[in-house]
Enzyme design. Sequence first.
Site, mmCIF file in Angstrom:
data_model
loop_
_atom_site.group_PDB
_atom_site.id
_atom_site.type_symbol
_atom_site.label_atom_id
_atom_site.label_comp_id
_atom_site.label_asym_id
_atom_site.label_seq_id
_atom_site.Cartn_x
_atom_site.Cartn_y
_atom_site.Cartn_z
ATOM 1 N N GLY A 176 -50.211 -24.283 33.592
ATOM 2 C CA GLY A 176 -49.226 -24.144 34.670
ATOM 3 C C GLY A 176 -49.894 -23.735 35.979
ATOM 4 N N ARG B 244 -45.087 -20.446 42.158
ATOM 5 C CA ARG B 244 -44.357 -19.309 42.750
ATOM 6 C C ARG B 244 -45.237 -18.077 43.003
ATOM 7 N NH1 ARG B 244 -39.477 -17.884 39.316
ATOM 8 N NH2 ARG B 244 -40.224 -19.361 37.763
ATOM 9 N N GLY C 265 -45.716 -31.558 29.741
ATOM 10 C CA GLY C 265 -44.845 -30.776 28.858
ATOM 11 C C GLY C 265 -45.629 -29.963 27.842
HETATM 12 C C1 UD1 Z 1 -40.386 -23.169 27.700
HETATM 13 C C2 UD1 Z 1 -39.609 -23.639 26.471
HETATM 14 C C3 UD1 Z 1 -38.253 -22.930 26.422
HETATM 15 C C4 UD1 Z 1 -38.456 -21.436 26.416
HETATM 16 C C5 UD1 Z 1 -39.301 -20.993 27.602
HETATM 17 C C6 UD1 Z 1 -39.671 -19.537 27.464
HETATM 18 C C7 UD1 Z 1 -40.315 -25.927 26.093
HETATM 19 C C8 UD1 Z 1 -39.966 -27.353 26.237
HETATM 20 N N1 UD1 Z 1 -39.442 -25.054 26.540
HETATM 21 O O1 UD1 Z 1 -39.663 -23.613 28.828
HETATM 22 O O2 UD1 Z 1 -37.535 -23.314 25.267
HETATM 23 O O3 UD1 Z 1 -37.193 -20.792 26.440
HETATM 24 O O4 UD1 Z 1 -40.526 -21.748 27.673
HETATM 25 O O5 UD1 Z 1 -40.361 -19.095 28.578
HETATM 26 O O6 UD1 Z 1 -41.351 -25.625 25.540
HETATM 27 N N2 UD1 Z 1 -47.536 -25.574 30.046
HETATM 28 C C9 UD1 Z 1 -48.698 -26.295 30.015
HETATM 29 N N3 UD1 Z 1 -48.641 -27.632 30.189
HETATM 30 C C10 UD1 Z 1 -47.470 -28.292 30.399
HETATM 31 C C11 UD1 Z 1 -46.288 -27.528 30.459
HETATM 32 C C12 UD1 Z 1 -46.352 -26.176 30.262
HETATM 33 O O7 UD1 Z 1 -49.780 -25.741 29.805
HETATM 34 O O8 UD1 Z 1 -47.503 -29.528 30.546
HETATM 35 C C13 UD1 Z 1 -47.597 -24.117 29.860
HETATM 36 C C14 UD1 Z 1 -47.206 -23.353 31.089
HETATM 37 O O9 UD1 Z 1 -48.364 -23.001 31.848
HETATM 38 C C15 UD1 Z 1 -46.569 -22.108 30.509
HETATM 39 C C16 UD1 Z 1 -45.956 -22.598 29.214
HETATM 40 O O10 UD1 Z 1 -46.634 -23.776 28.876
HETATM 41 O O11 UD1 Z 1 -47.501 -21.105 30.211
HETATM 42 C C17 UD1 Z 1 -44.456 -22.848 29.313
HETATM 43 O O12 UD1 Z 1 -44.181 -23.834 30.270
HETATM 44 P P1 UD1 Z 1 -42.915 -23.773 31.221
HETATM 45 O O13 UD1 Z 1 -42.931 -24.943 32.101
HETATM 46 O O14 UD1 Z 1 -42.814 -22.423 31.833
HETATM 47 O O15 UD1 Z 1 -41.738 -23.952 30.158
HETATM 48 P P2 UD1 Z 1 -40.240 -23.571 30.355
HETATM 49 O O16 UD1 Z 1 -39.540 -24.663 31.067
HETATM 50 O O17 UD1 Z 1 -40.128 -22.206 30.882
#
Ligand code: UD1
Length: 447
Positions: free
Chosen positions: A14, A18, A79
């Site tokens: 991520g 923000r 994702g």
């Molecule tokens: C995710 C969960 C959601 C949960 C929430 C809790 C999914 C689809 N959803 O949503 O159910 O309630 O976290 O905080 O998993 N990341 C990557 N690569 C990506 C996308 C994300 O490394 O392509 C990492 C981000 O850096 C972060 C984590 O995965 O540390 C979660 O990603 P984020 O986009 O915050 O997921 P949420 O939409 O919050």
Amino acid sequence: MMNNSIAAILLAAGQGTRMKSAKPKVMHALAGRPMILHLLDMVRSLDVGQSVVVTGPGMDEITAAVAPVPTVLQQERLGTAHAVAQAKPLLKDFQGTVLVLYGDTPLITPATIQAMLERRSQAPHPAVVVLGFRPKNGGEYGRLVFGANGLQAIVEYKDATPEQRAIPLCNSGVMAIDGKHLFSLIDRIGNDNAKGEFYLTDIVKLAVAQGLTCSYVEAEEEELLGVNSRAELAEAEALVQRRLRAKAMAGGVTLTDPNSVTLNWDTELGQDVTIGPNVVFADGVKVASDVEIRAFCHLEGVTIASGAQIGPFARLRPGAEIGENAHIGNFVEIKKASVEAGAKVNHLTYIGDARIGAGANIGAGTITCNYDGFGKYHTDIGAGAFVGSNSALVAPVTIGDGAIVGAGSVITKDVAPEALAVARNHQMELPGWAETFRDKMKHLKKR
Ligand code: UD1
Ligand code: MG
């Protein structure tokens, strides 16, 4: 590979938009250490055999910080499932439990992970154990959906029905997954959803459809605080500080005003140490037993031996070594110097690049002049020496054991042991001069 072994995938791709920062989000520090290293430390305490950190483009800083733990690059942020898939080359043959953790959720405790691992090991040995929680405000978290056979799916908020959105049990994102099934399930996850992302959360419904069981464990919301902004970083910091203070007090340290003391993740405090209000510990401070640190001190890279007294208002900088029963008083700055046993530096002094021998006494306002604009030079003060107030010791210079330096001296040459050195102008005295002077001035004023 053994069945009961554990691996961990830490998601850190991520951008942390923000945070409004040039550095990757997980490199922001809590108690002086990047978030991702807090998490790796937690993972290590669980005897995890193999960890992998998933980073995004331009995050070499993370790779360097976590080494020798390997990183894999997620080129495009498609994702959470896609992020986990990047670890496949390293973990595809792994048969134990794979933990999925978020780099920006660093407050999770080993006890919670342990509970998840236990659930995995109990019949019917769920293929996926999800960490759930009941936040005060459910917001946009994914929701845990149950059927007759237990956990059936996780629905993302954006894809959820109003009934599903009303479910109080939310997905923290943390999972413990059977390595035997992980990547075959991940490979089948699609992106036909509200965000067009590959959701890791879909792993639950795919596992269930395949006849595998899924289960969950609950944790406190406080452990699952995610850091997305500087305000949340401050909240996480406050929580880490509370934990560190509690640990210090449980270990026999008195904090007279705990909330005003800032500890560092690596601060070491011995038994019966007393710390007054408003004391800050930066990196690398080791304090032995029975030390008193009074109010308003700042310490960094310092070792303090037992029985020493520090402050109030002392600044101890990297390389300061304070010996047993030594006293460092108010408005004293010490850098890269050892103050040996029983020595006293009590007031308004700068000691840098120096040794103060055992039992020596350094008077108020003493300055070691250690820098000439180009190099740094050493001052050596012998055991039992006495340096009078307001002396400047121009380094390199040695004051022998037991020597005395007269107040107000500027010492540029070595002083022999047991000698007296005075380097200031002789005092001149004119008898009656003051009275004559006053009479003359009064007379002038009358005219
Ligand atoms: C995710 C969960 C959601 C949960 C929430 C809790 C999914 C689809 N959803 O949503 O159910 O309630 O976290 O905080 O998993 N990341 C990557 N690569 C990506 C996308 C994300 O490394 O392509 C990492 C981000 O850096 C972060 C984590 O995965 O540390 C979660 O990603 P984020 O986009 O915050 O997921 P949420 O939409 O919050
Ligand atoms: Mg999130």
